[in-house]
Write a protein that holds these residues in place. Sequence first.
Motif, mmCIF file in Angstrom:
data_model
loop_
_atom_site.group_PDB
_atom_site.id
_atom_site.type_symbol
_atom_site.label_atom_id
_atom_site.label_comp_id
_atom_site.label_asym_id
_atom_site.label_seq_id
_atom_site.Cartn_x
_atom_site.Cartn_y
_atom_site.Cartn_z
ATOM 1 N N LEU A 75 0.825 -1.213 0.000
ATOM 2 C CA LEU A 75 0.000 0.000 0.000
ATOM 3 C C LEU A 75 0.856 1.259 0.000
ATOM 4 O O LEU A 75 0.456 2.281 -0.558
ATOM 5 N N LEU A 76 2.045 1.203 0.626
ATOM 6 C CA LEU A 76 2.958 2.343 0.536
ATOM 7 C C LEU A 76 3.357 2.580 -0.918
ATOM 8 O O LEU A 76 3.407 3.718 -1.390
ATOM 9 N N GLY A 77 3.660 1.483 -1.623
ATOM 10 C CA GLY A 77 4.013 1.620 -3.032
ATOM 11 C C GLY A 77 2.871 2.157 -3.866
ATOM 12 O O GLY A 77 3.051 3.056 -4.691
ATOM 13 N N VAL A 78 1.678 1.622 -3.650
ATOM 14 C CA VAL A 78 0.504 2.109 -4.378
ATOM 15 C C VAL A 78 0.250 3.574 -4.035
ATOM 16 O O VAL A 78 -0.096 4.386 -4.904
ATOM 17 N N GLY A 79 0.448 3.927 -2.766
ATOM 18 C CA GLY A 79 0.254 5.307 -2.340
ATOM 19 C C GLY A 79 1.180 6.265 -3.054
ATOM 20 O O GLY A 79 0.800 7.406 -3.367
ATOM 21 N N ALA A 80 2.397 5.810 -3.364
ATOM 22 C CA ALA A 80 3.362 6.680 -4.033
ATOM 23 C C ALA A 80 3.184 6.695 -5.546
ATOM 24 O O ALA A 80 3.489 7.692 -6.200
ATOM 25 N N ILE A 81 2.677 5.602 -6.133
ATOM 26 C CA ILE A 81 2.607 5.492 -7.588
ATOM 27 C C ILE A 81 1.304 6.056 -8.150
ATOM 28 O O ILE A 81 1.308 6.749 -9.178
ATOM 29 N N ILE A 82 0.191 5.766 -7.483
ATOM 30 C CA ILE A 82 -1.106 6.222 -7.990
ATOM 31 C C ILE A 82 -1.364 7.631 -7.477
ATOM 32 O O ILE A 82 -1.792 7.837 -6.346
ATOM 33 N N GLY A 83 -1.084 8.610 -8.311
ATOM 34 C CA GLY A 83 -1.334 10.012 -7.976
ATOM 35 C C GLY A 83 -2.065 10.671 -9.128
ATOM 36 O O GLY A 83 -2.921 10.061 -9.768
ATOM 37 N N THR A 84 -1.698 11.901 -9.419
ATOM 38 C CA THR A 84 -2.367 12.577 -10.527
ATOM 39 C C THR A 84 -2.018 11.940 -11.866
ATOM 40 O O THR A 84 -2.697 12.197 -12.853
ATOM 41 N N GLY A 85 -0.979 11.105 -11.911
ATOM 42 C CA GLY A 85 -0.633 10.448 -13.155
ATOM 43 C C GLY A 85 -1.811 9.725 -13.763
ATOM 44 O O GLY A 85 -2.058 9.811 -14.966
ATOM 45 N N ILE A 86 -2.563 9.017 -12.936
ATOM 46 C CA ILE A 86 -3.672 8.229 -13.463
ATOM 47 C C ILE A 86 -4.865 9.104 -13.824
ATOM 48 O O ILE A 86 -5.701 8.733 -14.646
ATOM 49 N N PHE A 87 -4.963 10.294 -13.219
ATOM 50 C CA PHE A 87 -6.075 11.189 -13.506
ATOM 51 C C PHE A 87 -5.744 12.214 -14.595
ATOM 52 O O PHE A 87 -6.634 12.823 -15.162
ATOM 53 N N VAL A 88 -4.451 12.426 -14.874
ATOM 54 C CA VAL A 88 -4.048 13.461 -15.822
ATOM 55 C C VAL A 88 -3.147 12.903 -16.926
ATOM 56 O O VAL A 88 -3.439 13.026 -18.115
ATOM 57 N N LEU A 89 -2.047 12.267 -16.533
ATOM 58 C CA LEU A 89 -1.009 11.875 -17.477
ATOM 59 C C LEU A 89 -1.503 10.871 -18.507
ATOM 60 O O LEU A 89 -1.096 10.914 -19.673
ATOM 61 N N THR A 90 -2.373 9.963 -18.099
ATOM 62 C CA THR A 90 -2.873 8.942 -19.014
ATOM 63 C C THR A 90 -3.552 9.576 -20.224
ATOM 64 O O THR A 90 -3.263 9.230 -21.375
ATOM 65 N N GLY A 91 -4.453 10.510 -19.988
ATOM 66 C CA GLY A 91 -5.183 11.140 -21.079
ATOM 67 C C GLY A 91 -4.310 12.007 -21.959
ATOM 68 O O GLY A 91 -4.400 11.966 -23.195
ATOM 69 N N LEU A 92 -3.436 12.798 -21.347
ATOM 70 C CA LEU A 92 -2.582 13.705 -22.118
ATOM 71 C C LEU A 92 -1.614 12.947 -23.015
ATOM 72 O O LEU A 92 -1.397 13.321 -24.173
ATOM 73 N N ALA A 93 -1.024 11.870 -22.491
ATOM 74 C CA ALA A 93 -0.084 11.084 -23.296
ATOM 75 C C ALA A 93 -0.796 10.396 -24.453
ATOM 76 O O ALA A 93 -0.246 10.271 -25.554
ATOM 77 N N ALA A 94 -2.032 9.957 -24.221
ATOM 78 C CA ALA A 94 -2.810 9.338 -25.305
ATOM 79 C C ALA A 94 -3.140 10.361 -26.382
ATOM 80 O O ALA A 94 -3.007 10.094 -27.578
ATOM 81 N N ALA A 95 -3.562 11.548 -25.970
ATOM 82 C CA ALA A 95 -3.978 12.569 -26.935
ATOM 83 C C ALA A 95 -2.821 13.080 -27.777
ATOM 84 O O ALA A 95 -2.964 13.318 -28.980
ATOM 85 N N LYS A 96 -1.659 13.253 -27.173
ATOM 86 C CA LYS A 96 -0.548 13.903 -27.858
ATOM 87 C C LYS A 96 0.397 12.943 -28.582
ATOM 88 O O LYS A 96 1.016 13.316 -29.585
ATOM 89 N N TYR A 97 0.533 11.704 -28.062
ATOM 90 C CA TYR A 97 1.623 10.875 -28.551
ATOM 91 C C TYR A 97 1.236 9.477 -29.038
ATOM 92 O O TYR A 97 1.775 9.011 -30.034
ATOM 93 N N ALA A 98 0.348 8.795 -28.342
ATOM 94 C CA ALA A 98 0.171 7.376 -28.628
ATOM 95 C C ALA A 98 -1.226 6.975 -29.070
ATOM 96 O O ALA A 98 -1.397 5.895 -29.626
ATOM 97 N N GLY A 99 -2.240 7.796 -28.818
ATOM 98 C CA GLY A 99 -3.604 7.392 -29.120
ATOM 99 C C GLY A 99 -4.021 6.223 -28.250
ATOM 100 O O GLY A 99 -3.507 6.055 -27.133
ATOM 101 N N PRO A 100 -4.921 5.364 -28.722
ATOM 102 C CA PRO A 100 -5.334 4.199 -27.917
ATOM 103 C C PRO A 100 -4.171 3.273 -27.565
ATOM 104 O O PRO A 100 -4.258 2.515 -26.597
ATOM 105 N N ALA A 101 -3.074 3.348 -28.333
ATOM 106 C CA ALA A 101 -1.909 2.508 -28.056
ATOM 107 C C ALA A 101 -1.174 2.947 -26.792
ATOM 108 O O ALA A 101 -0.130 2.377 -26.455
ATOM 109 N N ILE A 102 -1.709 3.943 -26.078
ATOM 110 C CA ILE A 102 -1.144 4.321 -24.774
ATOM 111 C C ILE A 102 -1.095 3.113 -23.846
ATOM 112 O O ILE A 102 -0.265 3.024 -22.950
ATOM 113 N N VAL A 103 -2.000 2.151 -24.097
ATOM 114 C CA VAL A 103 -1.981 0.898 -23.331
ATOM 115 C C VAL A 103 -0.632 0.209 -23.494
ATOM 116 O O VAL A 103 -0.036 -0.280 -22.527
#
Length: 438
Positions: A31-59
């Motif tokens: 849970l310490l690891g999850v606490g440090a890894i799951i931050g705004t990345g999952i709420f912000v970075l996922t969408g921005l990286a898909a839109a600008k660079y990878a599209g659905p292949a962001i997966v």
Amino acid sequence: MMQRFLRTKPIAARSTDSELRRVLGPMDLTLLGVGAIIGTGIFVLTGLAAAKYAGPAIVLSFIVAGLGCIFAGLCYAEFAAMVPVSGSAYAYSYATLGEFVAWFVGWNLILEYLFAAATVSVGWSRYFVKLLDFFGINFMPEALTSAPLGVAEDGVTFIATGALINLPAVLIASIITAICYVGITQSSRVNAIVVAIKVTIVVMVIGFGFFYVNPDNWTPFIPENTGKFGEYGVSGILRASGIIFFAYIGFDAVSTAAQEARNPERDMPIGILGSLVLCTILYILMCGVLTGLVPFPDLNDAAPVAVALQAHAGLNWLVPWIIVGALAGLTSVILVMILGQARIFLTMAQDGLIPQAFASVHPKFKTPGVATLVTGVSAALIGGVFPIGILGELVSIGTLIAFITVCIGVLVLRHTQPNLKRPFHVPYVWFTSLSGVG
């Protein structure tokens, strides 16, 4: 002098006895690891990286980034099980690459953790203001929610913005510091509650959003390259993986809690690798749902998850929960960053590389009291004064150096001390370590 720079502190010379309380089990560490890894990345970075660079292949980008981090995580796991002390990459590099490298890595880790805590506190302030606005509460003027320093157009010169201080950033860093100061048990419990909140919200978005996914939005899965490197196509997948790599930087914080693990030889590898695998799965599922809810160019927004949900009337009720999830995510990241840096200070002080005051352990709370206070107060002041853009740029440097050092250190130690007891072995060590470096 050169001999001192190159001298190492062998693993066997490190005492694993500690005044810190060994109260953390494998679930607490995960849970310490999850606490440090799951931050705004999952709420912000996922969408921005898909839109600008990878599209659905962001997966695929997250799979690439996740594999790279798992290679590094395996190297961390071998060291953490072998030498359960709080120094993370600093202690590992001291054992393999010498005092000067250890000193350099230690200060890079301090750069990473301190500025990460400060950066996230500024992000927390933004979301906190958004939450107040959602409920029509506007009692805090902009002068108390913004950085008093900004950057001129030249990107170098500091300018006054007219604000006084980013008060919410200072308050959240101060509150988290107090929690870390009074005990690892209390810190772990708070982290577990916050992680439960944010993971629940992420699962809600994935679960409810799945029923509104339009498979046509996944076509083409890998958008055609625009002619520029990194804009879609295979190069876009790789570019996005390099950017979202930093969504994973918090997993090394698990290793800083090694001296508070009940059974570090078993629990540290579980905590490090378990948090990495769990977070990678959540990131991939979130990416799949977001790119299925709306055409990927629509995700080019500072709040891509909200954009995706608002496109479907049946999902609008989830939007305010996204703000709550982001706040919860940021809170746990601040907690783990402050907790981690204080323990790196502790180990460096025990080795005599920084003042001995940082090595003191509180007689009642059994926490590195001075180190925690210095870390927390510094993070609060920096977060209260500087803008998020400057702070964010300083976090990446320390992370890359730490990962590379640990991966190289595993190879060096396999050569210099091949008979050392290793409760956890890195499989295919040359391939794994070099992949982690790459």
